[in-house]
Scaffold this motif. Structure first.
Motif, PDB file in Angstrom:
ATOM      1  N   PRO A 161       5.715 -42.744  51.405  1.00 49.13           N
ATOM      2  CA  PRO A 161       5.081 -43.981  51.879  1.00 49.13           C
ATOM      3  C   PRO A 161       6.078 -44.885  52.607  1.00 49.13           C
ATOM      4  N   VAL A 163     -12.407 -44.951  51.043  1.00 48.77           N
ATOM      5  CA  VAL A 163     -11.094 -45.338  51.585  1.00 48.77           C
ATOM      6  C   VAL A 163     -10.009 -45.175  50.521  1.00 48.77           C
ATOM      7  N   VAL A 164     -10.291 -45.692  49.308  1.00 53.00           N
ATOM      8  CA  VAL A 164      -9.304 -45.614  48.220  1.00 53.00           C
ATOM      9  C   VAL A 164      -9.064 -44.154  47.834  1.00 53.00           C
ATOM     10  N   TYR A 188       4.815 -36.011  51.249  1.00 54.15           N
ATOM     11  CA  TYR A 188       4.345 -37.370  51.529  1.00 54.15           C
ATOM     12  C   TYR A 188       5.419 -38.383  51.150  1.00 54.15           C
ATOM     13  N   GLY A 193      -7.092 -42.405  50.521  1.00 52.49           N
ATOM     14  CA  GLY A 193      -5.694 -42.844  50.472  1.00 52.49           C
ATOM     15  C   GLY A 193      -4.945 -42.150  49.349  1.00 52.49           C
ATOM     16  N   TYR A 194      -5.612 -42.007  48.192  1.00 46.23           N
ATOM     17  CA  TYR A 194      -4.967 -41.348  47.050  1.00 46.23           C
ATOM     18  C   TYR A 194      -4.727 -39.857  47.356  1.00 46.23           C
ATOM     19  N   ALA A 201      -4.219 -38.533  50.176  1.00 44.46           N
ATOM     20  CA  ALA A 201      -3.122 -38.406  51.154  1.00 44.46           C
ATOM     21  C   ALA A 201      -1.769 -38.390  50.444  1.00 44.46           C
ATOM     22  N   THR A 202      -1.668 -39.119  49.323  1.00 39.95           N
ATOM     23  CA  THR A 202      -0.379 -39.167  48.604  1.00 39.95           C
ATOM     24  C   THR A 202      -0.071 -37.836  47.918  1.00 39.95           C
TER      25      THR A 202
END
Ligand SMILES: [Zn+2]
Length: 285
Positions: free
Chosen positions: A270, A255-256, A268, A259-260, A262-263
């Motif tokens: 947030p 998950v982490v 991108y 998420g990273y 995706a950035t």
């Protein structure tokens, strides 16, 4: 002198730079608090993030406490936060102001100008502009800093980039810990066993303290992380079935990591999901 304290209280207005998160309603939020900033004057209170009640026994932004609105004294200092690549704001600070080597803490602050990074959707830009009508919105950070220069204080120091050695210490320690949790139980003897036992006991004690005695913000989440780590360490005792204990940690890593990644996507930006309940005035951050 420390990063945000050490000077005698300053008089007059000091202009600094902050990074914020932005939510879908257009409000700007500090990085470590959900108490949004408002258009116009913001007044800081002394409410430690530990959930303790607000303290009123001293001047806000006194040299002896950590409260007040924080702002960096330079773009280099503000750039230490990853979020600074998405949102930055020039803030005017006054009242009781204390300075350090990286920036200031202040009793009162007002957002003067806001820069939103290249990936910001147009609807977010419009909502931020509507929420902060007295601030000017910029899509070019250099233009914002050119038109709203930051105050230059003699106590500011140019932040030094962390050395390679210092940057590698934490990942290497993490890799060593993860590796120790993968050693089969039959290989755990001698110094390796002592290290494994020491780390496991330390994790168990820390988990017990976080669960039973600590009420600070973020500690419940830290307890979950510790529980996952402890399960990872206990896994070698259960042979193949131990992989079941490793599942929570592996899932969290996915998950982490996801998420990273995706950035890193181009464009991108947030955006924090806005809460259903209204926020209160009176901010510490
Ligand atoms: Zn305080």
């Amino acid at each position: 002198m420390r990063a945000f304290t050490g000077s005698e209280p300053l008089v007059g207005e000091v202009v600094g730079l902050r990074t914020f998160r932005v939510d879908e309603s257009g409000l700007l939020l500090p990085l470590y608090s959900d108490r949004s900033w408002y258009d116009g004057i913001n007044c800081a209170t002394c409410a430690p993030p530990t959930g303790e009640r607000e303290r009123r026994d001293h001047q806000i932004a006194s040299p002896d406490c950590d409260c007040g609105f924080y702002a960096f004294g330079s773009a280099e200092a503000a750039g230490r936060y990853r979020n600074s690549r998405y949102v930055q704001a020039v803030v005017s600070c006054w009242g009781s102001v204390v300075a350090g080597t990286l920036g200031i803490r202040a009793e009162r602050a007002r957002i003067v100008a806001i820069w939103l990074g290249p990936g910001a959707p147009s609807w977010v830009i419009k909502r931020v502009a509507l929420t902060y009508p007295s601030a000017r919105i910029y899509l070019d950070r250099d233009e914002m800093l050119g038109e709203h220069p930051l105050s230059v204080l003699p106590c500011y120091e140019t932040p030094k980039p962390a050395s390679l050695r210092r940057r590698l210490v934490l990942p290497m320690a993490g890799a060593a810990l993860i590796g120790l949790g993968l050693v089969p139980s039959q290989a755990l003897h001698g110094a390796l066993w002592d290290t494994w036992l020491g780390v496991s006991v330390a994790l168990a004690v820390l988990l017990a303290w976080l669960t039973l005695f600590s009420k600070a913000t973020g500690h419940a989440a830290l307890a979950v992380v510790m529980a996952g780590l402890l399960a990872w360490f206990a896994a070698p005792l259960f042979g193949l079935a131990g992989w079941l204990l490793r599942l929570p940690a592996l899932r969290a890593a996915c998950v982490v990591g996801g998420g990273y990644l995706a950035t890193l996507r181009p464009g991108y930006f947030p955006i924090v999901r806005a809460p259903a309940v209204p926020r209160f005035r009176g901010v510490v951050a």
